[in-house]
Enzyme design. Structure first.
Site: not given
Length: 655
Positions: A70, A179
């Protein structure tokens, strides 16, 4: 056979300014517990959407995951900043891998909630898939936890309420996150939490059709997930309990040195509640971390628990809480009245520069302190409450402050007499009146003349063969929510402009201290002879020096210089807007650091010839004569920055 744990593609969201030393997070291999670095290639600097032709500039790396990296990305047409997840096609070549990415996009783009990372858009080219997301500038709860180790209960309530708000929304839409962990809770400029990373998210299935996949992060996995009974809303609640425990206690509840042992502890719900926890916190954790999913508290029951209903939850946390214990006080009627009176008396004057939300201050002591500031401090503008780069001073209680109290500030003259009397035999005293307005006026005139006469050009003039010797800010830290603004100069000296308007600097060899009580009262003395009245500020100065040396990177490639026998520079003003930081010094040097791409523009006047030094995003510097730019023009990139600086200076001149 031990079940495998799959990490989400975006495992960590590592944010930070160019001042931070780079970190290299690792990822866990899906088939083993060993640590392996991702093997993805670096994307190109310019990303172009093949469909629209829109171009984006790829900035610094924000984080790495199992499939993706990212980056910060800026839309070149709108200058808007995103966090872009870059997934190479080679990493999702198999059909089930590509299906996983498509599922993430499909789920995330339809989510619209205040506490969920906003999905903007996506596209792909021949090499990568690009997912553009909301950019959260204050990192994640993982980073806050790493700096703080434990949080106060009011802080935990503050964050949990926002997580629960997002989870209620997701579960209502039939989506399981699967998650939940500290690294997937991001924090924006306004200290608002955003749940992100939907790489493992899935739609909720009926009980007999539940997915039996074991996925998530080992320390946060629910027992039923490990036992392959499927993942439901209760499994997200379990992970939430692990998050709460980690924030309050400093470690995940089931963490051990061996993964198999961790799984055993989870399956048997074997964990320890430290005695430091409050009774409501202990009871809530025991109600969440239950083996049977049906016996666990629901999200509504968690919010109705006395941990929340009888405990104080702040409306907002200061940015400094990212790295240090905040001063949090429940509402006090007497204090509220004091705040109202103070705002009535002194809160009517407003700056002509519009403040960013992060720059709004509600600290009553600062309002009062502002009334007592010296002429230097009166010229200051908009110090954002952003002290998020320092940890508390060793041995210092949260309530203590090395700067002067409101009562002490009521008489600058008495302090001046005291300091003069104490240092009479061990210091030099100088009187040197400095006018910041004259420096701003001069810079405005020079820039206006340059920009109005220079011809169009596509590139900058030739850079000077060698850098002229001038001093510039190579590192800085904003801790104005408590102490002040600190900086390191290229000659290795350190300075701090304190919130009370006083200024203290330390020579490069740490042997000499310069102290400015006002803009015309300058004291100089040996570091070994600091008077008792200044020991608190000296401690802060030394701490700033140590912190910047250990944790911050130099902001460019300009050479360091030593200037013996000269008075130190005095920081007159510093201004933070939503785009840049401007610093003005007593020798006329003006430096502007742009947040978005970490470029810098420095005005200096060696031998009365105005120079402009431009440090680009790669930290390479180029120095030009202003007269050369006026005559030959400059690149559009530099011209945009000069125009912004002129506008900023003109606004300052009108204040």
């Amino acid at each position: 056979m031990e079940p495998a744990c799959f990490l989400s593609p975006f495992d960590d969201h590592v944010l930070g300014s160019d001042l931070y030393k780079s970190s290299q997070p690792t990822v866990v291999s899906p088939k083993s517990d060993r640590m392996e670095p991702p093997k993805t290639a670096e994307p190109t600097r310019i990303i172009v959407d093949p469909g629209t032709g829109r171009a984006y500039s790829k900035g610094r790396l924000l984080g790495k995951g199992g499939f993706a990296r990212c980056y910060e990305a800026t839309d070149l047409s709108s200058n808007k900043t995103y966090a872009v997840k870059v997934i190479p096609h080679t990493r999702v070549a198999k059909p089930h891998q590509r299906e996983k990415i498509n599922n993430e996009i499909e789920l995330h783009r339809d989510l619209h909630h205040k506490h969920i990372v906003k999905f903007s858009h996506h596209f792909e080219d021949s090499e990568n898939i690009y997912i553009f997301l909301e950019h959260c500038s204050r990192k994640s709860l993982a980073h806050i936890w790493k700096s703080r180790h434990t949080l106060l209960e009011p802080e935990v309530r503050y964050y949990l309420k926002q997580i629960i708000s997002a989870l209620k929304y997701l579960h209502l839409k039939g989506i399981l996150h699967r998650d939940l962990k500290l690294g997937n809770f991001f924090v924006n400029e306004n200290m608002e939490l955003k749940v992100g990373d939907f790489g493992l998210a899935a739609r909720q299935e009926p009980t007999d059709h539940k997915k039996k996949t074991i996925c998530g992060t080992p320390n946060y996995l629910a027992p039923e997930v490990l036992l392959r009974q499927g993942h439901g809303p209760e499994s997200d609640v379990w992970s939430l309990g692990c998050v709460m425990y980690t924030l309050l206690c400093g470690t995940p509840p089931f963490e051990t040195s061996d993964l198999k042992e961790t799984y055993r502890c989870i399956k048997h719900v074997t964990y320890t509640l430290p005695p430091s926890l409050s009774i409501p916190a202990r009871n809530l954790l025991m109600g969440i971390l239950k083996l049977n999913p049906e016996e666990r508290f629901t999200l509504e029951e968690i919010l109705d628990h006395e941990f929340f209903t009888k405990g104080y939850t702040p409306d907002k946390l200061p940015p400094s809480s990212c790295v240090m214990v905040p001063e949090l006080n429940p509402p006090n009627p007497a204090k509220s009245l004091f705040v109202k009176v103070t705002k009535t008396l002194f809160g009517k004057r407003k700056s002509k520069i519009k403040k960013a939300p992060s720059e709004e201050r509600d600290d009553i002591s600062k309002l009062v302190t502002g009334l007592m500031k010296t002429s230097i401090c009166r010229q200051l503008s908009h110090k954002t409450v952003e002290g998020n780069e320092l940890t508390p001073l060793s041995g210092q209680s949260p309530s203590s402050s090395p700067v002067q109290t409101v009562a002490e500030e009521s008489s600058q003259k008495s302090i001046s007499r005291s300091v003069r009397g104490t240092m009479a035999s061990s210091c030099e005293v100088f009187d040197d009146c400095i006018t910041a307005s004259a420096i701003i006026e001069s810079a405005v005139g020079l820039l206006k003349n340059c920009l109005s006469h220079m011809p169009p050009a596509e590139k900058n003039p030739a850079s000077l063969a060698c850098h002229e010797h001038f001093v510039w800010v190579s590192k800085w830290v904003d801790y104005s929510n408590k102490y002040g603004f600190g900086y390191q100069l290229s000659n290795h000296s350190i300075g701090v402009l304190f919130n009370d308007g006083t200024h203290m600097s330390l020579s490069a060899n740490w042997k000499k201290v310069h102290y400015n009580l006002t803009n015309s009262k300058h004291f100089s003395f040996l570091a070994s002879a600091v008077p008792e009245q200044l020991q608190g500020q000296m401690s802060v100065l030394q701490y700033f020096a140590s912190y910047m040396e250990q944790h911050l990177m130099k902001g460019g490639d300009l050479p360091s210089i030593e200037e013996a026998g000269q008075l130190p520079l005095l920081l007159l003003q510093w201004v933070k807007t939503n785009q840049a930081l401007m610093m003005l010094f007593s020798n006329g040097t003006l430096q502007v650091n742009f947040y978005n791409d970490h470029t810098k523009v420095i005005f200096s006047k060696p031998d009365h010839t105005c120079l402009i030094t431009y440090i680009n995003r790669d930290r390479n510097s180029y120095t030009y004569k202003l007269s050369s730019i006026a005559e030959l023009g400059c690149s559009p990139e530099l011209q945009r920055r000069l125009k912004y600086i002129l506008k900023l200076l003109q606004q300052r001149a009108d204040v």
